[in-house]
Write an enzyme that holds these catalytic residues in place. Sequence first.
Site, short mmCIF file in Angstrom:
data_model
loop_
_atom_site.label_atom_id
_atom_site.label_comp_id
_atom_site.label_asym_id
_atom_site.label_seq_id
_atom_site.Cartn_x
_atom_site.Cartn_y
_atom_site.Cartn_z
N ASP A 270 0.87 -1.17 0.00
CA ASP A 270 0.00 0.00 0.00
C ASP A 270 0.92 1.23 0.00
O ASP A 270 2.14 1.14 0.19
CB ASP A 270 -0.97 -0.01 1.18
CG ASP A 270 -2.21 0.84 0.88
OD1 ASP A 270 -2.11 1.76 0.05
OD2 ASP A 270 -3.27 0.59 1.48
C1 NOJ Z 1 -4.06 3.83 -0.02
C2 NOJ Z 1 -5.23 2.88 0.06
O1 NOJ Z 1 -5.21 2.19 1.28
C3 NOJ Z 1 -5.27 1.89 -1.08
O2 NOJ Z 1 -6.50 1.21 -1.03
C4 NOJ Z 1 -5.07 2.57 -2.40
O3 NOJ Z 1 -5.16 1.64 -3.45
C5 NOJ Z 1 -3.72 3.25 -2.41
N1 NOJ Z 1 -3.68 4.25 -1.36
C6 NOJ Z 1 -3.41 3.92 -3.75
O4 NOJ Z 1 -4.19 5.03 -3.95
#
Ligand code: NOJ
Length: 744
Positions: A270
């Site tokens: 993430d």
């Molecule tokens: C943080 C989020 O937790 C995740 O779901 C997302 O895909 C990423 N950022 C990228 O934007």
Amino acid sequence: MDVNTNTGSTAPSDAGVAARVEAILGGMSLYEKVGQLTQLGLLPNMLGANPEDVIRLGGAGSVLWLTDRKQYNVLQKIAVEESPSKIPLLFALDVIHGYRTVFPTPLALASSWDPSVAERAQTVAAREARAAGLHWTFGPMLDIARDARWGRIVEGAGEDPFLGAAMAAAQVRGFQGDYIGSPEHVLACAKHFAGYGAADGGRDYDPVYLSETQLRNTYFPPFQAAVKANVATFMSAYMDLNDVPATGNRWLLHDVLRGEWGFGGFVVSDAFAVGNLVIQGFARDGRDAAQRALHAGLNMDMASGTYPQHLAGLVEDGSLPMTEIDAAVRPILEMKVRLGLFENPYTDESLLAQVIARPEHRSESRLVAQRSMVLLKNEGGLLPLSKNVSNLAVIGPLADSMEATEGSWMIFDHVPGAVTVLQGLRAKLPGANIQYAPGPQIARDIRSWFDNFTPEENRKPAQAAEQAEAAYQTAIETARGADLVVMVLGENADMAGEAASRASLDLPGRQEELLKAVVALGKPVVLVLLNGRPLSINWAAENVPAILEAWEPGTEGGNAVADILFGDANPGGKLPVSFPRKGSHAPLYYARNLTHSPEGSPMYNPRYWDGLPVPLYPFGFGLSYTSFSITNLQLSAAQVKVGGSLSVTVDVTNTGAVAGDEVVQLYIHQQAGSDSRPMRELRGFERVTLQPGETRSVTLTLGPDELGHWSSSAGKWLQDAEAFDVWVGADSLAELHGGFAVVG
Ligand code: NOJ
């Protein structure tokens, strides 16, 4: 070789892809290999080093958050013409429930209890995303969520692993098509592996403590279903799972995901999560974080810059073998080969406008929205409404809100474009007098970090108390002048989603006060809810005759609401989550174990003395404009051998006067065995459409996957030779009962 019968195009053979990957890998420098493991985050306000220079040197494998679409081809040209090995970039973005044509949010898709609905939605989302120049979406989100306070419950399929697994596979098929590299499709990403939905207290990003039994029986099944559906990528979760951050968790990413499930794609962290291993008190420093994440099985560093800073040095000083780097790079190259990016790296910039203009995208969105809505109450058959109504008041802060209608994740340069409920009602009743009053605005008490993406001039200023009071009075006066009132209440788009957890599940702001005042006028009132999570609408459930849960229904949401309110569509959705009576009852879910002193026993203890913690609306619940009976439960056998299957058949009849949909749901309970098992577990369902008077027999199958479980006492999967209850009905309180035994 898979052949796509629609297009005639084909997937390359596995051996051909592997040979191609080896050939590319053989010519790459260490710097370029680390580049492939690096994803650059190009948010407008986060641009660091000049991305062109990084890409020119081969220092990036993927780019995310780039909203200036013109840049896609510009950056791709640098990658494929100027970088040493000429490897194309993967462009990625969160396309969670639609790109330009917005579909109902994933929790709503799950409310359809129709996997084909989720697949159709994500097929359109993929087509638009691909036409925009994207290759990879960060969806589906597969986190089981049993705590409605957790904001991200809106992004998943709710509380149940069986329903969640069906929705997982369907969304992967929708995004990816028949095979990875299907035309008009993108790579999917199963996220957030794993356990993210069980954050302590429902507080987003907080640590998670789950036993292996809970993980395997409840939290893993949607992820395993995604692997079986051939999902190309996984994303590791942010938080600590049992004290080991998911991003550095070799048991999760290596032993389970690759070892047990045979996942052959790649795992991205993430955002910033590799760097966060230091903040989390796990890694000593960035170098330690890079080494441990890679070793855990984490292929790509999303935007933290930790891999590019440290991996090459680790190899050069002998701390990390090149074979580990190569193994991490291979599946990334493989996906680029399968997508055909080496042959066709660019996107036709005129394509998106043509694709989003396709009329079926809107009609699909409307149909999916109709099928996702859940009728919670309809006292006295108030709904469907007559189209002869001439004086209608539409009241509430969300009645004309495009943002609330489209819902979460519309942040990357998205221009709101939904048909609101007010607009949908006006379109449905062109001749009627429809008066609208929003009442007081609603807002979070504490602003969201995501507000940083909205330019200051576009942010709504807070409403002053006097303005709110004036709006409140106007709303009541508007309702007073009408024959019928539609109230549109719930949550703004920023009240659910990432970093949008809350302690209470009440209607925010003065909405309930306004609802009470309007109901007190004595007119017929219909409540339409736009929201991303279950809400504790106890007063409304008692006092408002008709309630429609419309969730965040997307671009055509207002039209779909009007279709349902006026009977042009008959609601057939069912809740994929229990509705708690209070936020403090969370986590609340139907598939719990009985334990000591269950209901009905002499020592029955209702658990809390200040209110029964039973759901306001149970899992699987939803009404229709017609009625159904489910009868005649038949089992194909009274006994089944361990490893064998039996089938359960019922007759479902539309006993009402209009056509409608029922979702036949099958629940089991293992009566005794190596472990206590939940009092009910969903193990089969089917949504059927029936004409008035029509009867259909529905057969659902129970095999070893449905009847086995991960045993806490044995530490492995097993199937006990024990007696089982089975119930079939229209929600998780189904009463039609049968029994069978599994024998050794
Ligand atoms: C943080 C989020 O937790 C995740 O779901 C997302 O895909 C990423 N950022 C990228 O934007």
